[in-house]
Design a protein around this motif. Sequence first.
Motif, short mmCIF file in Angstrom:
data_model
loop_
_atom_site.label_atom_id
_atom_site.label_comp_id
_atom_site.label_asym_id
_atom_site.label_seq_id
_atom_site.Cartn_x
_atom_site.Cartn_y
_atom_site.Cartn_z
N ASN A 268 44.16 32.19 38.14
CA ASN A 268 45.46 32.16 37.46
C ASN A 268 45.25 31.59 36.06
OD1 ASN A 268 48.03 30.96 36.50
ND2 ASN A 268 48.80 31.69 38.46
N ILE A 269 45.74 32.31 35.05
CA ILE A 269 45.48 31.92 33.66
C ILE A 269 46.01 30.52 33.35
CG2 ILE A 269 47.61 33.01 32.81
CD1 ILE A 269 46.03 33.75 30.28
N HIS A 270 47.09 30.11 34.03
CA HIS A 270 47.69 28.82 33.73
C HIS A 270 46.96 27.65 34.40
CE1 HIS A 270 50.92 31.05 31.95
NE2 HIS A 270 51.18 31.67 33.08
N THR A 271 46.24 27.92 35.48
CA THR A 271 45.58 26.84 36.22
C THR A 271 44.06 26.97 36.23
OG1 THR A 271 45.88 28.10 38.28
CG2 THR A 271 47.58 26.49 37.72
N ALA A 272 43.52 28.02 35.58
CA ALA A 272 42.08 28.31 35.68
C ALA A 272 41.22 27.19 35.12
CB ALA A 272 41.77 29.62 34.95
N THR A 273 41.72 26.44 34.14
CA THR A 273 40.90 25.42 33.50
C THR A 273 41.09 24.03 34.13
OG1 THR A 273 42.62 25.00 31.84
CG2 THR A 273 40.94 26.65 31.30
N ASP B 12 50.83 31.90 25.81
CA ASP B 12 49.79 32.28 26.77
C ASP B 12 50.37 32.65 28.13
OD1 ASP B 12 48.61 29.02 27.90
OD2 ASP B 12 50.61 29.77 27.49
N ASP B 13 51.70 32.62 28.26
CA ASP B 13 52.36 32.98 29.52
C ASP B 13 52.59 34.49 29.55
OD1 ASP B 13 55.51 31.96 31.14
OD2 ASP B 13 53.91 33.33 31.75
N PRO B 14 51.86 35.25 30.39
CA PRO B 14 52.02 36.71 30.40
C PRO B 14 53.39 37.15 30.90
CG PRO B 14 50.61 35.99 32.21
CD PRO B 14 50.86 34.79 31.36
N GLU B 15 54.12 36.25 31.57
CA GLU B 15 55.43 36.62 32.11
C GLU B 15 56.58 36.13 31.23
OE1 GLU B 15 53.94 36.63 36.77
OE2 GLU B 15 55.71 35.49 36.20
N LEU B 16 56.25 35.69 29.99
CA LEU B 16 57.31 35.31 29.06
C LEU B 16 58.13 36.53 28.69
CD1 LEU B 16 58.56 33.13 27.18
CD2 LEU B 16 56.98 33.91 25.41
N LYS C 229 50.24 38.61 16.11
CA LYS C 229 49.92 37.82 14.92
C LYS C 229 48.95 36.70 15.27
CE LYS C 229 50.24 36.02 10.79
NZ LYS C 229 49.49 36.63 9.67
N LYS C 230 49.23 36.02 16.38
CA LYS C 230 48.33 34.95 16.81
C LYS C 230 46.97 35.52 17.19
CE LYS C 230 47.99 30.94 19.85
NZ LYS C 230 48.73 30.05 20.79
N ALA C 231 46.97 36.69 17.85
CA ALA C 231 45.70 37.34 18.23
C ALA C 231 44.87 37.64 17.00
CB ALA C 231 45.99 38.60 19.02
N SER C 232 45.51 38.13 15.93
CA SER C 232 44.76 38.46 14.71
C SER C 232 44.13 37.22 14.09
CB SER C 232 45.68 39.16 13.70
OG SER C 232 46.64 38.25 13.16
N ALA D 266 38.32 39.13 25.12
CA ALA D 266 38.99 38.86 26.40
C ALA D 266 39.67 37.50 26.39
CB ALA D 266 37.99 38.93 27.55
N GLU D 267 38.99 36.49 25.84
CA GLU D 267 39.60 35.16 25.77
C GLU D 267 40.85 35.16 24.91
OE1 GLU D 267 36.15 33.11 24.35
OE2 GLU D 267 35.69 32.24 26.31
N VAL D 268 40.79 35.85 23.76
CA VAL D 268 41.95 35.94 22.88
C VAL D 268 43.10 36.64 23.60
CG1 VAL D 268 42.86 36.99 20.77
CG2 VAL D 268 40.62 35.86 20.74
N MET D 269 42.78 37.71 24.32
CA MET D 269 43.80 38.46 25.05
C MET D 269 44.59 37.55 25.98
SD MET D 269 43.26 41.55 27.81
CE MET D 269 42.74 40.40 29.08
N TYR D 270 43.88 36.72 26.76
CA TYR D 270 44.57 35.82 27.69
C TYR D 270 45.31 34.70 26.95
CZ TYR D 270 42.17 38.02 31.62
OH TYR D 270 41.73 38.92 32.56
N MET D 271 44.76 34.24 25.83
CA MET D 271 45.39 33.15 25.09
C MET D 271 46.72 33.55 24.48
SD MET D 271 41.95 31.60 23.27
CE MET D 271 42.69 30.26 22.37
N VAL D 272 46.91 34.87 24.24
CA VAL D 272 48.18 35.32 23.66
C VAL D 272 49.07 36.02 24.69
CG1 VAL D 272 47.22 35.52 21.33
CG2 VAL D 272 47.21 37.52 22.83
N GLY D 273 48.70 35.90 25.97
CA GLY D 273 49.62 36.31 27.02
C GLY D 273 49.51 37.74 27.51
#
Length: 495
Positions: free
Chosen positions: A313-318, A405-409, A447-450, A461-468
Amino acid sequence: MKMEFLSNISHELKTPLSLILNPVNKIVSETKNVALREQLKLVQQNAGRLNTLVHQIIHYKEKDHTLSELKLSHLELVEFIHSILDMHAEAFISKNIRLEFVPYREKVYVRADIFKLEAILNNLISNAYKFSHPESTITVRLDLESATDKILRLQVNDEGVGIPQKDLSLIFERFYQSDQHASINSEGSGIGLSLVRNFTELHRGTVEITSEENQGTTVTLYLPILEEEPDVLPDPAGKREKMNSDIRVLVVEDNVEIAYFIAENLLGADYRIAHNGKKGVEIAQEYLPDVIIADIMMPVMNGLEMSRLLKQNIHTATIPVIILTAKDDQYTEKEAFSMGVEAFIPKPFDMDMLNLRIQHIFENKKHLINKLRQKSLIQEKEIVAESQDEIFLSRITEIIEDKLDDPELNVQKLADLSGFSAKQIYRRIKLLTGNTAVDYIRSIRLKKASLLLSQKKFTVAEVMYMVGFSNHSYFSKCFSARYGKTPKQYMETGV
């Protein structure tokens, strides 16, 4: 020879189970269909439970167990029953059966063998819905038979086919099945109720059954309350209000006494407690602790399956996970590390050492976070709020950036977090920006991804998850449409 055969077969079951668990875990983490995800989670839970049972059988011979052995733990029974009923929810829904659970009070503490009690409840609940009529009701009641003698009464009542009177005296015999039940459930073995009786009697309890054909069946367990709620257990919520600690710890341990012992000796850390892996996942997603301390052998979901889910889970993986367990064999340790846990500590453990390990993990994590927070990832312009519209847009933008970083926002979550209605958000964002609310959220994500890609500190891949984003092809498509380059090309060449 029988034990050797059982161990060998159990060992062979591990491979197909892994080939079920791994793909299901991957699909659960990737699917956006909420209804499908819930069904897959049920598959995931029960495959995990099978995995736990297989490991119990594999290690059974090594530990010189007897069938009459009880491993007593201090257990809060109401939450435990809720968790068992949740596992069977899909079966109730499939037959449109209503479920009622009526406990006599909010919390009931007992000393019991958790795995044997789980087996008792699973057998009673599964029997109830197998032999119930569609659109009927199953009622589970928990109350006191005798307050003075501390006798607990647990009752499971269904409105099903019932049991013929001639079979009632034999129904608890091993391998016995009434003809009526055998015709409905051809895969039944006649072991379930025998197991219920044996495990109940091991707890110094008794079991009774009453039934009427085509009216239903009631199974009643009488169990001694071997221990009431102890006075020494602190109120975690009250304790948290008095604390001012930077470290948040989640303790996941089925033994209440051990759980509170660990929590009370965490050098003032803020903590929460869960008594099974499933509850641990739920609390971790809400509480987002800095460290999780978990046992392996727990009912409903074990510590390793919990760790697997958290790491996907992206929110708890770390979130670092420390495993405390009496199973200190090399195989279990390897399996724990393959799940991504950060530390494996065998019981009995030294509390000072555990505190040092937590402090070390926390300091490392804080250092990493500080490195990533070198500067703001999106240039923030100070907004002089000259109108209510500017105040509104500033607030909405702040929430989006905070939860990026919340994909369900989505718009509904924005409404919940901001206090504005979803209709207001749709209308005013369109009026102020010319974009739909969905497009506006996506534009800030991109914008954040760029900015992240231009820094060349993270993989695509890391950027993709960081921006949701959670789908590679969709992220690449959206990014290319906005910037005219794929994320990889943008990272290599810049603007």
